[in-house]
Design a protein around this motif. Sequence first.
Motif, PDB file in Angstrom:
ATOM      1  N   ARG A   1      31.947  37.057  77.783  1.00  0.00           N
ATOM      2  CA  ARG A   1      33.343  37.195  77.349  1.00  0.00           C
ATOM      3  C   ARG A   1      34.012  38.322  78.118  1.00  0.00           C
ATOM      4  NH1 ARG A   1      32.076  39.428  71.192  1.00  0.00           N
ATOM      5  NH2 ARG A   1      30.419  40.844  71.824  1.00  0.00           N
TER       6      ARG A   1
ATOM      7  N   GLU B   1      37.125  29.665  75.158  1.00  0.00           N
ATOM      8  CA  GLU B   1      38.425  30.084  74.602  1.00  0.00           C
ATOM      9  C   GLU B   1      39.184  30.794  75.714  1.00  0.00           C
ATOM     10  OE1 GLU B   1      38.063  32.877  71.408  1.00  0.00           O
ATOM     11  OE2 GLU B   1      37.041  31.440  70.122  1.00  0.00           O
TER      12      GLU B   1
ATOM     13  N   ARG C   1      42.937  32.621  76.005  1.00  0.00           N
ATOM     14  CA  ARG C   1      44.176  32.895  75.263  1.00  0.00           C
ATOM     15  C   ARG C   1      44.778  34.240  75.675  1.00  0.00           C
ATOM     16  NH1 ARG C   1      41.987  35.568  70.112  1.00  0.00           N
ATOM     17  NH2 ARG C   1      39.751  35.308  70.266  1.00  0.00           N
TER      18      ARG C   1
ATOM     19  N   ILE D   1      43.714  26.364  70.634  1.00  0.00           N
ATOM     20  CA  ILE D   1      43.825  27.660  69.949  1.00  0.00           C
ATOM     21  C   ILE D   1      43.490  27.535  68.462  1.00  0.00           C
ATOM     22  CG2 ILE D   1      46.329  27.413  69.627  1.00  0.00           C
ATOM     23  CD1 ILE D   1      44.598  30.745  70.315  1.00  0.00           C
TER      24      ILE D   1
ATOM     25  N   ILE E   1      39.995  28.811  67.269  1.00  0.00           N
ATOM     26  CA  ILE E   1      39.468  30.184  67.386  1.00  0.00           C
ATOM     27  C   ILE E   1      39.317  30.822  66.009  1.00  0.00           C
ATOM     28  CG2 ILE E   1      40.619  30.492  69.625  1.00  0.00           C
ATOM     29  CD1 ILE E   1      42.263  32.756  68.011  1.00  0.00           C
ATOM     30  N   HIS E   2      38.541  31.901  65.960  1.00  0.00           N
ATOM     31  CA  HIS E   2      38.420  32.702  64.748  1.00  0.00           C
ATOM     32  C   HIS E   2      39.000  34.083  65.030  1.00  0.00           C
ATOM     33  CE1 HIS E   2      35.506  29.570  63.867  1.00  0.00           C
ATOM     34  NE2 HIS E   2      35.634  29.908  62.594  1.00  0.00           N
ATOM     35  N   SER E   3      39.782  34.592  64.098  1.00  0.00           N
ATOM     36  CA  SER E   3      40.382  35.909  64.296  1.00  0.00           C
ATOM     37  C   SER E   3      40.746  36.497  62.931  1.00  0.00           C
ATOM     38  CB  SER E   3      41.659  35.756  65.145  1.00  0.00           C
ATOM     39  OG  SER E   3      42.305  36.991  65.310  1.00  0.00           O
TER      40      SER E   3
ATOM     41  N   ARG F   1      39.579  30.997  60.447  1.00  0.00           N
ATOM     42  CA  ARG F   1      39.874  30.097  61.553  1.00  0.00           C
ATOM     43  C   ARG F   1      41.384  29.965  61.702  1.00  0.00           C
ATOM     44  NH1 ARG F   1      36.731  24.713  63.482  1.00  0.00           N
ATOM     45  NH2 ARG F   1      38.711  23.632  63.477  1.00  0.00           N
ATOM     46  N   GLU F   2      41.842  29.846  62.941  1.00  0.00           N
ATOM     47  CA  GLU F   2      43.289  29.816  63.213  1.00  0.00           C
ATOM     48  C   GLU F   2      43.974  28.667  62.464  1.00  0.00           C
ATOM     49  OE1 GLU F   2      44.966  31.913  65.653  1.00  0.00           O
ATOM     50  OE2 GLU F   2      46.764  30.742  66.103  1.00  0.00           O
TER      51      GLU F   2
ATOM     52  N   GLU G   1      41.884  42.007  66.760  1.00  0.00           N
ATOM     53  CA  GLU G   1      40.537  41.951  67.336  1.00  0.00           C
ATOM     54  C   GLU G   1      39.896  43.320  67.198  1.00  0.00           C
ATOM     55  OE1 GLU G   1      38.940  39.324  68.818  1.00  0.00           O
ATOM     56  OE2 GLU G   1      40.626  37.916  68.695  1.00  0.00           O
TER      57      GLU G   1
END
Length: 439
Positions: free
Chosen positions: A154, A261, A263, A348, A351-353, A407-408, A434
């Motif tokens: 990453r 991912e 973004r 998108i 993704i997890h955020s 999750r988004e 993040e």
Amino acid sequence: MKPVKIGIAGLGTVGSGTVNVLERNADEITRRAGRAMEVTRALVQDPRKARGCALDGIALTTDPKELLDDPEIEVIVELMGGADGLAHDFVMQSISRGKHVVTANKAMIAVNGNEIFERAHAAGVMVAFEAAVAGGICIIKVIREGLSGNRVNRLAGIINGTGNFILSEMRSGHRGFDDVLAEAQRLGYAEADPTFDVEGVDAAHKLTILSSIAFGIPLQFSRVYTEGISRIKPEDVLNAAELGYRIKHLGIAARVEDGFELRVHPCMIPEERLIANVEGVMNAILVEGDAVGPTLHYGAGAGAEPTASAVVADLVDVVRALTTDPNNRVPHLAFQPDALSDLPVLPIDRIHSAYYLHLKAVNRPGVLAEITRILGDLHISIQAIQQKGNGDSEAIMPIVIVTQVTREDNMNQALAQLSSLGTVTGEITRIRLEHLEWD
Ligand code: NAP
Ligand code: HSE
């Protein structure tokens, strides 16, 4: 040995900086490259314009053919900009004539790079693009060569100097967005179309390039989720600070189980992270390889001489490699062209955020409960919630919520339900958060 003759297309901020660095450091550069370099022709739009460099020995022209048809010119430096049109045609024609190319044009590489590198590979010429990402930081060389023993998992970076300059000045100088953008333009940091900087397009171009050389995937600009900083409000910058975070515009690329991912968007980062403290026009890129662990690369992300530093480094590489076997050169996109991965870039909403939400609601009993119920029903845990304002009944009160990771697509459903509440007014601000625990 005869000097290597160079034609430069574009003599603006970066072009003039490049001529100045080549001139000032000529002896050092020759000692490194093994041959002197001489800029003999430059393509410009308006030959009468004042230039930021001396023009000794440089013939100005508005006709691209004067560079393309000059058999003495072995290397073309493209510094005009633009994904398509003249810059792209000019580079393709340079390659067809067997001329090597150095460019700072991330838009062109991100959008047309697959075609350009295929043509260059077939023609046995080099197309070098270190200056296209993060100005003076040699991040292309680091990932493509320095980390070539690693599986890169990453990366995350501040990769637009103008955007970081604006966010830094909004926070520490309490200045307005437009005022700071105008200064970035005066200083030569911004793109010809500054919406590319503030809407995240420039960072998406750069992330496209970084992800390709990090993961060995084709350049896929259209698959990058792109959001800029234009909707960040001064109150969000202040709220973030109160909560112990900084807002930065990040490009994030990650290898996940079933793809990648990609973004770019504003991000809240804990203020103790190194990258949260990168200010002004500086860029920083965090890259994690499986062998090396996390590495952080920092430096000026825009401006005449920092960018020229990368252009000239590419020129030195190209001159050193002029006589090498084309099949034994470092591949343009780090991996052998026939060994690129076809794993997909994920949408998108997969993704997890964690998230910061800023909404405005009527101050009335039960309103907070309604908001937290919507989040709870979607299994979104709240880490912090603050209601601001003076507490007057029926007044419109700002509410700030920080959630835990979800999750988004869950968050998208929550935002749709919150927006439809009669007690919530106006647009809800959502900023991804993040923790970057790997920095
Ligand atoms: P700039 O200052 O606007 O310079 C562009 C140059 O290209 C000018 O000399 C212009 O000629 C020439 N040009 C434009 N269109 C032309 C045409 N149709 N025919 C002939 N010449 C033409 O741009 P820059 O900031 O140096 O950026 C150049 C490239 O570097 C872009 O790809 C940019 O994204 C990239 N880059 C910039 C930075 C930075 O900090 N500025 C950093 C990294 C990468 P005139 O001077 O006669 O108008
Ligand atoms: N406009 C770009 C930036 C130039 O501000 O980062 C450097 O690529």
